[in-house]
Motif scaffolding. Structure first.
Motif, PDB file in Angstrom:
ATOM      1  N   PRO A 281      59.552  14.616  -2.845  1.00  0.00           N
ATOM      2  CA  PRO A 281      59.006  13.232  -3.595  1.00  0.00           C
ATOM      3  C   PRO A 281      57.840  13.569  -4.385  1.00  0.00           C
ATOM      4  CG  PRO A 281      58.936  12.954  -1.072  1.00  0.00           C
ATOM      5  CD  PRO A 281      59.369  14.629  -1.436  1.00  0.00           C
ATOM      6  N   PHE A 282      57.647  12.661  -5.416  1.00  0.00           N
ATOM      7  CA  PHE A 282      56.288  12.959  -6.404  1.00  0.00           C
ATOM      8  C   PHE A 282      55.232  13.108  -5.488  1.00  0.00           C
ATOM      9  CE2 PHE A 282      59.529  11.131  -9.423  1.00  0.00           C
ATOM     10  CZ  PHE A 282      59.574  12.092 -10.284  1.00  0.00           C
ATOM     11  N   HIS A 283      54.302  14.116  -5.275  1.00  0.00           N
ATOM     12  CA  HIS A 283      53.104  13.938  -4.456  1.00  0.00           C
ATOM     13  C   HIS A 283      51.989  14.987  -5.206  1.00  0.00           C
ATOM     14  CE1 HIS A 283      55.197  17.899  -3.698  1.00  0.00           C
ATOM     15  NE2 HIS A 283      53.966  18.591  -3.340  1.00  0.00           N
ATOM     16  N   ALA A 284      50.951  14.662  -4.862  1.00  0.00           N
ATOM     17  CA  ALA A 284      49.534  15.328  -5.150  1.00  0.00           C
ATOM     18  C   ALA A 284      49.623  15.442  -6.945  1.00  0.00           C
ATOM     19  CB  ALA A 284      49.532  16.757  -4.607  1.00  0.00           C
ATOM     20  N   LEU A 285      49.865  14.270  -7.747  1.00  0.00           N
ATOM     21  CA  LEU A 285      49.923  14.364  -8.914  1.00  0.00           C
ATOM     22  C   LEU A 285      48.376  14.317  -9.431  1.00  0.00           C
ATOM     23  CD1 LEU A 285      52.796  11.904  -9.684  1.00  0.00           C
ATOM     24  CD2 LEU A 285      52.810  14.400  -9.804  1.00  0.00           C
ATOM     25  N   LEU A 286      48.023  15.437 -10.446  1.00  0.00           N
ATOM     26  CA  LEU A 286      46.545  15.331 -10.864  1.00  0.00           C
ATOM     27  C   LEU A 286      46.285  14.016 -11.588  1.00  0.00           C
ATOM     28  CD1 LEU A 286      44.395  17.179 -11.443  1.00  0.00           C
ATOM     29  CD2 LEU A 286      45.229  17.922 -13.595  1.00  0.00           C
ATOM     30  N   GLY A 287      45.259  13.434 -11.175  1.00  0.00           N
ATOM     31  CA  GLY A 287      44.765  12.224 -11.481  1.00  0.00           C
ATOM     32  C   GLY A 287      45.111  11.013 -11.106  1.00  0.00           C
ATOM     33  N   GLY A 288      46.042  11.272  -9.989  1.00  0.00           N
ATOM     34  CA  GLY A 288      46.636  10.213  -9.264  1.00  0.00           C
ATOM     35  C   GLY A 288      45.781  10.298  -7.628  1.00  0.00           C
ATOM     36  N   VAL A 289      45.802   9.017  -7.017  1.00  0.00           N
ATOM     37  CA  VAL A 289      45.252   8.978  -5.739  1.00  0.00           C
ATOM     38  C   VAL A 289      45.488   9.916  -4.756  1.00  0.00           C
ATOM     39  CG1 VAL A 289      44.614   7.408  -3.635  1.00  0.00           C
ATOM     40  CG2 VAL A 289      44.419   6.747  -6.117  1.00  0.00           C
TER      41      VAL A 289
ATOM     42  N   LEU B 107      54.321  12.182   1.130  1.00  0.00           N
ATOM     43  CA  LEU B 107      54.521  13.081   1.904  1.00  0.00           C
ATOM     44  C   LEU B 107      53.692  13.327   3.201  1.00  0.00           C
ATOM     45  CD1 LEU B 107      55.339  16.419  -0.362  1.00  0.00           C
ATOM     46  CD2 LEU B 107      56.845  15.392   1.387  1.00  0.00           C
ATOM     47  N   PHE B 108      53.535  12.022   3.661  1.00  0.00           N
ATOM     48  CA  PHE B 108      52.628  12.022   5.046  1.00  0.00           C
ATOM     49  C   PHE B 108      53.278  12.880   5.900  1.00  0.00           C
ATOM     50  CE2 PHE B 108      51.875   9.578   8.752  1.00  0.00           C
ATOM     51  CZ  PHE B 108      50.629   9.918   9.204  1.00  0.00           C
ATOM     52  N   VAL B 109      52.402  13.524   6.531  1.00  0.00           N
ATOM     53  CA  VAL B 109      52.702  14.458   7.828  1.00  0.00           C
ATOM     54  C   VAL B 109      52.633  13.775   9.239  1.00  0.00           C
ATOM     55  CG1 VAL B 109      52.646  16.354   9.014  1.00  0.00           C
ATOM     56  CG2 VAL B 109      52.467  16.483   6.541  1.00  0.00           C
ATOM     57  N   PRO B 110      53.582  13.262   9.818  1.00  0.00           N
ATOM     58  CA  PRO B 110      53.244  12.585  11.108  1.00  0.00           C
ATOM     59  C   PRO B 110      52.282  13.273  12.004  1.00  0.00           C
ATOM     60  CG  PRO B 110      55.441  12.411  10.645  1.00  0.00           C
ATOM     61  CD  PRO B 110      55.019  13.314   9.418  1.00  0.00           C
ATOM     62  N   GLY B 111      51.267  12.800  12.564  1.00  0.00           N
ATOM     63  CA  GLY B 111      49.859  13.539  13.444  1.00  0.00           C
ATOM     64  C   GLY B 111      48.713  13.922  12.511  1.00  0.00           C
ATOM     65  N   ALA B 112      48.879  13.629  11.017  1.00  0.00           N
ATOM     66  CA  ALA B 112      47.877  14.084  10.270  1.00  0.00           C
ATOM     67  C   ALA B 112      46.607  13.412  10.656  1.00  0.00           C
ATOM     68  CB  ALA B 112      48.363  14.109   8.682  1.00  0.00           C
ATOM     69  N   VAL B 113      46.697  12.070  10.883  1.00  0.00           N
ATOM     70  CA  VAL B 113      45.536  11.252  11.093  1.00  0.00           C
ATOM     71  C   VAL B 113      44.699  11.498  12.348  1.00  0.00           C
ATOM     72  CG1 VAL B 113      44.519   8.974  11.788  1.00  0.00           C
ATOM     73  CG2 VAL B 113      46.357   9.140   9.971  1.00  0.00           C
ATOM     74  N   GLU B 114      45.455  11.912  13.354  1.00  0.00           N
ATOM     75  CA  GLU B 114      44.804  12.547  14.522  1.00  0.00           C
ATOM     76  C   GLU B 114      44.280  13.985  14.163  1.00  0.00           C
ATOM     77  OE1 GLU B 114      47.469   9.308  15.659  1.00  0.00           O
ATOM     78  OE2 GLU B 114      47.874  11.396  14.481  1.00  0.00           O
TER      79      GLU B 114
END
Length: 323
Positions: free
Chosen positions: A162-170, A66-73
């Motif tokens: 999509p599967f995201h922010a799963l506890l225990g996952g990266v 679930l990468f949000v475009p613009g999040a790195v900047e």
């Protein structure tokens, strides 16, 4: 004057995965605090919170589901702002979206008539559930009622993410560069970072840090307003808000803040400062014509403007922090 950026920090690593260097960061924080005469946060005359919403790997690192475009900047600007104003930031508060495989908004919860799970970003309506287009793999009655209650509010239809922010996952972890900033602030200002988990109940979505989308299903409480966190935030003279995504978790949290400030003490509305250049919306899906309900960039901008008119301050990281 703004403080200098610590020696270990590198803007280019804001969007990278790496092991946090807490030992190195702590040593630099101790040296930096002495060099710049930093006081413990408990001595601050004006108490300022920096409230980071869901600045996690799953939303902020390229390649995450679930990468949000613009999040790195956004991360780069946020970190430069945090370090530059470290001597005036009393507390860092970070929310952590926290999920498991089987939750109502994940593909594992649903099957179609052929037994296939929905593709990510599928919308599931209560009418489709009643018609058998989608069936829940668990808690079928509760799942239908959830969809009905969600739609009755007029804000969202259930979206399968999509599967995201799963506890225990990266993907659940704070972005490493943000974690280093939290450790640096903790050591340099002699104060703990506050972490707030959200989104663990399987039968409701939880965009806002302060409350789930639905609080009751089939007579069962599935969530409630987070009075403890709200009251903690309201102890600060200013709250600077940043994070992801502007159109969803940030906007929902800010709306909850507005609602409960209006219920308690409207004079506190101006304490909330929205760092508008540190957040990006979920992109609109490639649909033509584009339904207004999924034009997320437009909805985000309109929502922020609505909050500004209500009395919140819309600011940028380049604006002076005069405290």
């Amino acid at each position: 004057m703004p403080l200098p950026i610590p020696r270990f920090h590198d803007d280019a690593r804001a969007g990278q995965l790496y092991l946090e260097r807490t030992g190195e960061v702590a040593a630099e924080a101790r040296r930096y605090a002495v060099e710049h005469g930093l006081r413990p946060a408990r001595e601050d005359r004006v108490r300022v919170a920096a409230f980071g919403i869901d600045v996690q790997v799953g939303f902020c690192i390229p390649g995450a589901s679930l990468f949000v475009p613009g999040a790195v900047e956004d991360t780069q600007r946020s970190l430069r702002w945090l370090y530059s104003h470290l001597d005036r930031l009393t507390e860092l508060v970070f929310s952590l979206d926290t999920h498991r495989v089987f939750q109502i908004f994940h593909p594992a919860w649903w099957r179609d008539a052929e037994g296939h799970p929905p593709a990510p970003f599928t919308n599931i309506s209560a009418a489709e559930v009643r018609a058998g287009r989608w069936r829940a793999t668990r808690f079928p009655e509760e799942s239908l009622e959830y969809c009905e209650r969600l739609e009755a509010q007029g804000r969202y239809v259930l979206t399968v993410w999509p599967f995201h922010a799963l506890l225990g996952g990266v993907s659940h972890a704070l972005v490493p560069a943000f974690y280093e900033a939290s450790a640096f602030h903790a050591i340099a200002r002699d104060t703990a970072t506050h972490f707030e988990l959200k989104g663990e109940h399987p039968l409701t979505e939880n965009y806002s840090v302060l409350s789930p989308e639905v609080t009751e299903v089939k007579g069962q409480r599935v969530g409630e307003f987070n009075t403890r966190l709200f009251e903690r935030l309201m102890t600060f003279d200013r709250i600077y808000v940043f994070g992801q995504a502007k159109s969803h978790c940030v906007l929902s949290t800010l709306r909850d803040l507005r609602t409960h400030i209006e219920k308690t003490d409207r004079s506190r509305m101006g304490r909330v400062h929205i760092l508008v250049d540190t957040m990006s919306p979920v992109p609109a899906p490639p649909l033509d014509p584009l339904p207004p309900s999924v034009d997320f960039p437009r909805l985000a901008d309109e929502g922020i403007d609505e909050l500004r008119r209500a009395g919140m301050k819309v600011v940028r990281t380049t604006d002076p922090l005069d405290v």
